[in-house]
Design an enzyme around this catalytic site. Structure first.
Site, PDB file in Angstrom:
ATOM      1  N   SER A   1       0.807   6.248  -5.031  1.00  0.00           N
ATOM      2  CA  SER A   1       2.491   7.276  -4.575  1.00  0.00           C
ATOM      3  C   SER A   1       3.477   6.781  -5.408  1.00  0.00           C
ATOM      4  O   SER A   1       4.433   7.327  -5.518  1.00  0.00           O
ATOM      5  CB  SER A   1       2.595   6.988  -3.107  1.00  0.00           C
ATOM      6  OG  SER A   1       1.833   7.845  -2.368  1.00  0.00           O
TER       7      SER A   1
ATOM      8  N   LYS B   1       4.871   9.067  -7.636  1.00  0.00           N
ATOM      9  CA  LYS B   1       5.686  10.197  -7.046  1.00  0.00           C
ATOM     10  C   LYS B   1       6.939   9.961  -7.795  1.00  0.00           C
ATOM     11  O   LYS B   1       7.680  11.379  -7.814  1.00  0.00           O
ATOM     12  CB  LYS B   1       5.683  10.342  -5.526  1.00  0.00           C
ATOM     13  CG  LYS B   1       4.349  10.662  -4.930  1.00  0.00           C
ATOM     14  CD  LYS B   1       4.339  10.427  -3.447  1.00  0.00           C
ATOM     15  CE  LYS B   1       2.929  10.688  -2.950  1.00  0.00           C
ATOM     16  NZ  LYS B   1       2.886  10.460  -1.330  1.00  0.00           N
TER      17      LYS B   1
ATOM     18  N   TYR C   1      -2.358  16.516  -8.293  1.00  0.00           N
ATOM     19  CA  TYR C   1      -1.793  15.756  -7.582  1.00  0.00           C
ATOM     20  C   TYR C   1      -2.725  14.413  -7.554  1.00  0.00           C
ATOM     21  O   TYR C   1      -2.120  13.236  -7.876  1.00  0.00           O
ATOM     22  CB  TYR C   1      -1.503  16.248  -6.120  1.00  0.00           C
ATOM     23  CG  TYR C   1      -1.028  15.095  -4.974  1.00  0.00           C
ATOM     24  CD1 TYR C   1       0.154  14.702  -5.036  1.00  0.00           C
ATOM     25  CD2 TYR C   1      -2.266  14.661  -4.220  1.00  0.00           C
ATOM     26  CE1 TYR C   1       0.403  13.613  -4.148  1.00  0.00           C
ATOM     27  CE2 TYR C   1      -1.958  13.868  -3.218  1.00  0.00           C
ATOM     28  CZ  TYR C   1      -0.639  13.326  -3.114  1.00  0.00           C
ATOM     29  OH  TYR C   1      -0.210  12.132  -2.202  1.00  0.00           O
TER      30      TYR C   1
ATOM     31  N   TYR D   1       7.748   5.540   3.512  1.00  0.00           N
ATOM     32  CA  TYR D   1       7.232   6.461   4.543  1.00  0.00           C
ATOM     33  C   TYR D   1       8.074   5.774   5.882  1.00  0.00           C
ATOM     34  O   TYR D   1       9.228   5.663   5.965  1.00  0.00           O
ATOM     35  CB  TYR D   1       5.673   6.215   4.682  1.00  0.00           C
ATOM     36  CG  TYR D   1       4.930   6.590   3.461  1.00  0.00           C
ATOM     37  CD1 TYR D   1       5.215   7.557   2.871  1.00  0.00           C
ATOM     38  CD2 TYR D   1       4.185   5.598   2.761  1.00  0.00           C
ATOM     39  CE1 TYR D   1       4.631   8.054   1.645  1.00  0.00           C
ATOM     40  CE2 TYR D   1       3.458   6.107   1.606  1.00  0.00           C
ATOM     41  CZ  TYR D   1       3.894   7.265   1.139  1.00  0.00           C
ATOM     42  OH  TYR D   1       3.328   7.446   0.053  1.00  0.00           O
TER      43      TYR D   1
ATOM     44  N   VAL E   1      -0.567   3.450  -1.781  1.00  0.00           N
ATOM     45  CA  VAL E   1      -1.631   2.598  -1.121  1.00  0.00           C
ATOM     46  C   VAL E   1      -2.600   1.922  -1.972  1.00  0.00           C
ATOM     47  O   VAL E   1      -3.241   1.183  -1.155  1.00  0.00           O
ATOM     48  CB  VAL E   1      -2.628   3.956  -0.385  1.00  0.00           C
ATOM     49  CG1 VAL E   1      -1.724   4.405   0.664  1.00  0.00           C
ATOM     50  CG2 VAL E   1      -3.158   4.874  -1.237  1.00  0.00           C
TER      51      VAL E   1
HETATM   52  N1  GLU Z   1      -3.024   9.718  -3.423  1.00  0.00           N
HETATM   53  C1  GLU Z   1      -2.622   9.254  -2.026  1.00  0.00           C
HETATM   54  C2  GLU Z   1      -2.858  10.056  -0.980  1.00  0.00           C
HETATM   55  O1  GLU Z   1      -2.566  11.224  -1.215  1.00  0.00           O
HETATM   56  C3  GLU Z   1      -1.261   8.493  -1.903  1.00  0.00           C
HETATM   57  C4  GLU Z   1      -0.716   7.965  -0.953  1.00  0.00           C
HETATM   58  C5  GLU Z   1      -0.007   6.746  -0.999  1.00  0.00           C
HETATM   59  O2  GLU Z   1      -0.052   6.212  -2.176  1.00  0.00           O
HETATM   60  O3  GLU Z   1       0.797   6.402  -0.231  1.00  0.00           O
HETATM   61  O4  GLU Z   1      -3.132   9.913   0.143  1.00  0.00           O
END
Ligand code: GLU
Length: 303
Positions: free
Chosen positions: A64, A67, A191, A239, A257
């Site tokens: 993430s 992003k 994604y 988050y 993650v």
């Molecule tokens: N590719 C992961 C997902 O969509 C990213 C989530 C993350 O890194 O927090 O679950």
């Protein structure tokens, strides 16, 4: 203030003393098999120096953290139009929560929770084939890091595609609310692939320099956009742990993650940490602690 070249190895040693390493993400099989007992930190400072300690040359799945890069690209392509489709408020929910998306009728709270990042990716696609959009994303990250070796790990993307049931649910929910322009499978494929970008901690610190806003560093977006990206990182980058991170570290940051975190000291430095074991919010356990210790030692805070 300590000198980074001596402080980072001390910080690395201190982090390894504590036996609790957290839990690696298990919902993506390729990530579940990573050894949690790894730690790295790298600081790219505004004067052009790079300091690093620990496993800073080991590539990991950035997940993430990407992003931030895709949001910068989406805003560059369509400007404020993205905000008609995604909000800018902290979610107070887990990264992959579905319940809020239904309550709020298909408009994700912010671009960093999964639903919001899927919409952002949809905006980056903009009717182009995924290969073209992904090439732009990889090119942006390579330009930011000034490193053409950075690439996507296709095995991680395939692993997430095979087990990404929650993300498929989110994407179809978005489509049901008419908030996806491309077929859900196409947006999600893009994604999953950008989340599977692989970098070392040192490469990630270098890639983050475009958010520092200092002369001599790669400038890929405008100054006002840098400030806005940092504001979103501070309020939404961790988050439902975003408030806790702001309280403990006091810097804008974005977690993934895979256990990586990118944090920015405006005008001064880009910091990357990596340790694959996560805390209860899905953010790197030791990475967060290391950033708190570094910020305190260097007297770095935006407050
Ligand atoms: N590719 C992961 C997902 O969509 C990213 C989530 C993350 O890194 O927090 O679950």
């Amino acid at each position: 203030m300590p000198d980074l070249a001596t402080f980072l190895p001390r910080l690395d040693a201190g982090m390894r003393e504590d036996p609790s390493w957290g839990e690696v993400a298990s919902y993506i099989p390729e990530l579940a098999r990573i050894d949690p007992e790894q730690f790295a930190i790298a600081v790219a400072s505004a004067d052009g120096a790079l300091y690093q300690a620990g496993d800073a040359d080991v590539p990991f799945s950035v997940q993430s953290v990407t992003k931030v890069f895709t949001l910068a690209i989406a805003l560059g392509r369509s400007g404020d139009q993205l905000w008609t489709r995604v909000g800018r408020e902290p979610s107070g929910r887990a990264f992959n929560s579905i319940v809020q998306l239904e309550q709020e009728e298909g408009r994700p709270r912010n671009p960093f929770i999964n639903a919001g990042a899927i919409v952002t990716t949809d905006e980056v696609l903009a009717g182009r084939p995924p290969s073209v959009a992904l090439a732009e994303i990889v090119q942006f990250v390579r330009a930011a890091a000034e490193d053409d070796e950075i690439h996507i790990n296709d095995a991680v993307a395939a692993s997430e595609t095979a087990y990404g049931h929650r993300n498929f649910a989110l994407a179809h929910f978005l489509a049901a609310y008419d908030n996806l322009r491309n077929p859900p499978e196409m947006t999600l494929g893009t994604y999953f692939h950008h989340c599977a970008l692989e970098m070392t901690t040192a490469q990630l610190a270098l890639a983050g320099r475009f958010l520092v806003d200092a002369p001599g560093l790669p400038r890929l977006v405008s100054r006002s956009r840098i400030r806005r990206l940092n504001a979103l990182m501070l309020t939404c980058g961790h988050y439902d742990g975003s408030g806790d991170f702001a309280y403990r570290v006091g810097l804008p940051g974005k977690s993934g993650v895979g256990g990586g975190i990118l944090a920015i000291v405006p005008g001064r430095a880009s910091i990357a940490v990596w340790s694959p074991g996560l805390n209860q919010y899905g953010n790197s356990l030791k990475g967060t602690e290391a950033l708190a210790r570094l910020a305190r030692a260097m007297d770095w805070s935006i407050f």
